[in-house]
Design a protein around this motif. Structure first.
Motif, PDB file in Angstrom:
ATOM      1  N   MET A   1       0.861  -1.191   0.000  1.00 27.64           N
ATOM      2  CA  MET A   1       0.000   0.000   0.000  1.00 27.64           C
ATOM      3  C   MET A   1       0.895   1.238   0.000  1.00 27.64           C
ATOM      4  N   SER A   2       0.766   2.078  -0.997  1.00 28.63           N
ATOM      5  CA  SER A   2       1.649   3.229  -1.138  1.00 28.63           C
ATOM      6  C   SER A   2       1.397   4.257  -0.046  1.00 28.63           C
ATOM      7  N   GLN A   3       2.454   4.957   0.303  1.00 26.49           N
ATOM      8  CA  GLN A   3       2.381   5.988   1.323  1.00 26.49           C
ATOM      9  C   GLN A   3       2.952   7.272   0.736  1.00 26.49           C
ATOM     10  N   ASN A   4       2.435   8.385   1.189  1.00 26.58           N
ATOM     11  CA  ASN A   4       3.014   9.650   0.789  1.00 26.58           C
ATOM     12  C   ASN A   4       4.433   9.755   1.334  1.00 26.58           C
ATOM     13  N   ASP A 256       1.891 -10.978   4.378  1.00 26.48           N
ATOM     14  CA  ASP A 256       0.708 -10.600   3.610  1.00 26.48           C
ATOM     15  C   ASP A 256      -0.152  -9.552   4.320  1.00 26.48           C
ATOM     16  N   PHE A 257       0.344  -8.980   5.399  1.00 26.04           N
ATOM     17  CA  PHE A 257      -0.446  -7.993   6.136  1.00 26.04           C
ATOM     18  C   PHE A 257      -0.806  -6.810   5.234  1.00 26.04           C
ATOM     19  N   GLN A 258      -2.066  -6.363   5.335  1.00 29.10           N
ATOM     20  CA  GLN A 258      -2.453  -5.130   4.648  1.00 29.10           C
ATOM     21  C   GLN A 258      -3.697  -4.531   5.298  1.00 29.10           C
ATOM     22  N   PHE A 259      -3.724  -3.213   5.354  1.00 26.57           N
ATOM     23  CA  PHE A 259      -4.901  -2.496   5.824  1.00 26.57           C
ATOM     24  C   PHE A 259      -5.956  -2.495   4.724  1.00 26.57           C
ATOM     25  N   THR A 280      -4.528 -15.296   7.089  1.00 24.65           N
ATOM     26  CA  THR A 280      -5.912 -15.696   7.381  1.00 24.65           C
ATOM     27  C   THR A 280      -6.480 -14.958   8.585  1.00 24.65           C
ATOM     28  N   HIS A 281      -5.643 -14.206   9.289  1.00 29.50           N
ATOM     29  CA  HIS A 281      -6.087 -13.483  10.483  1.00 29.50           C
ATOM     30  C   HIS A 281      -6.694 -12.143  10.094  1.00 29.50           C
ATOM     31  N   GLU A 282      -7.751 -11.769  10.781  1.00 29.76           N
ATOM     32  CA  GLU A 282      -8.400 -10.483  10.552  1.00 29.76           C
ATOM     33  C   GLU A 282      -8.280  -9.605  11.797  1.00 29.76           C
ATOM     34  N   PRO A 295      -0.641   3.488  12.955  1.00 29.44           N
ATOM     35  CA  PRO A 295      -0.592   2.393  11.977  1.00 29.44           C
ATOM     36  C   PRO A 295       0.763   2.356  11.286  1.00 29.44           C
ATOM     37  N   THR A 296       1.277   1.170  11.075  1.00 27.02           N
ATOM     38  CA  THR A 296       2.592   1.043  10.454  1.00 27.02           C
ATOM     39  C   THR A 296       2.575   1.535   9.019  1.00 27.02           C
ATOM     40  N   ARG A 297       3.648   2.177   8.620  1.00 26.22           N
ATOM     41  CA  ARG A 297       3.814   2.567   7.212  1.00 26.22           C
ATOM     42  C   ARG A 297       4.244   1.366   6.382  1.00 26.22           C
ATOM     43  N   GLU A 298       5.072   0.512   6.969  1.00 29.36           N
ATOM     44  CA  GLU A 298       5.629  -0.635   6.241  1.00 29.36           C
ATOM     45  C   GLU A 298       5.556  -1.856   7.154  1.00 29.36           C
TER      46      GLU A 298
END
Length: 312
Positions: A1-4, A256-259, A280-282, A295-298
């Motif tokens: 996910m791109s970040q500024n 594979d973590f992603q917001f 598989t975790h939410e 929230p983590t940037r990376e």
């Protein structure tokens, strides 16, 4: 996910002139007033890329600040990580191996593992233990409003509320959940203790506003305990202060973590709303008005992903 990309208004400076302290530990400077009063520690650079603390600490030293009562100690913690800073990879100098703000338990400090951070924490252990009151200066990877972080002891809340700036508070009723931070080392982590230990998150790492916030809070913290006179330019105490309770510290489990959407911090989710997936975790909101912080940037496996809080 791109970040500024971050805006670089403040960058590291050479700290070699501050290496020679006066307590036998590199980058630690102590000044005694000769008058009764508390021992206050202003700590900078627990994370190497959190530049605002460096600005505040060097300001105190460069302007010759001396305590009116008690004792003032000024320390630069993870200088090794700070010196690894690369503007092309500005978030990688947070630490070299270990997070210096998660290893302050007796088990870690008395253990046999070694890293630059563990060695530095062991060297700084008597400095932290000697202080009656601790201000640990931090900043955030995202450009969000500044806030306090502290264990939910009345003594910490009283000081942060009295200083008033920043007017946002993250309160930890059960600790951080991912290790022991510096402000909870020893007696500062005990409900029956009497020492104040607080973090101030001053804003995005490389902004001038974060450096200004760090310097102002350091001066106000010292003035609160009588070591300095109140500064004439001190802003008026905000009429409203917002407090958040830490509910859960979520760690990154898989690559594979992603917001579910880009997050900066302070976004609000409804109960059970999906915040992130991690294999598989939410990660879902624990309550209505569930507010995410830092929230983590990376995402990096084994490090913090996001803090889930609720307004109180």
């Amino acid at each position: 996910m791109s970040q500024n990309p971050p805006v670089f208004e403040v960058l590291p400076r050479d700290l070699s002139a501050y290496r020679q302290g006066n307590v036998g530990i590199d980058y630690v400077h102590r000044f005694e007033s000769g008058k009764p009063g508390p021992h206050v520690l202003i700590n900078a650079l627990t994370h190497g890329n959190e530049i605002c603390g460096m600005v505040a600490a060097t300001h105190l030293l460069d302007t010759g600040v001396r305590p009116l009562i008690g004792t003032l100690t000024i320390s630069f913690a993870n200088v090794a990580a700070y010196e690894s800073f690369d503007q092309a990879r500005p978030f990688e100098s947070r630490q070299l191996v270990h997070n210096l703000n998660r290893i302050w338990s007796a088990a870690e400090l008395d253990g046999t593992a070694e890293s630059p951070e563990l060695l530095r924490a062991r060297a700084l252990r008597p400095v932290v233990a000697a202080a009656d009151h601790i201000l640990d200066i931090h900043s955030t990877s995202q450009d969000v409003e500044p806030f306090w972080v502290y264990p939910a002891y009345a003594r910490n809340a009283e000081v942060a509320l009295a200083i008033g700036t920043p007017p946002v508070h993250l309160v930890m009723p059960s600790g951080l959940g991912s290790g022991t931070p510096l402000i909870q080392h020893g007696r500062h982590g005990q409900a029956a203790g009497d020492g104040v230990g607080v973090v101030v998150e001053c804003g995005q790492h490389f902004l001038q506003s974060a450096a200004d916030m760090a310097t102002g809070v350091a001066l106000d913290f010292l003035a609160h305990f009588g070591l300095l006179a109140p500064r004439a330019s001190r802003p008026a105490r905000p009429a409203v202060q917002r407090r958040y309770e830490l509910l859960e510290t979520c760690m990154v489990r898989t690559p594979d973590f992603q917001f579910t959407r880009p997050l900066r911090g302070f976004e609000v989710f409804a109960k059970d709303e999906l915040i992130a997936t991690d294999g598989t975790h939410e990660i879902r909101a624990l309550c209505d008005d569930c507010t995410v912080m830092m929230p983590t940037r990376e995402p990096i496996v084994g490090r913090e992903a996001v803090y889930l809080t609720r307004p109180v």
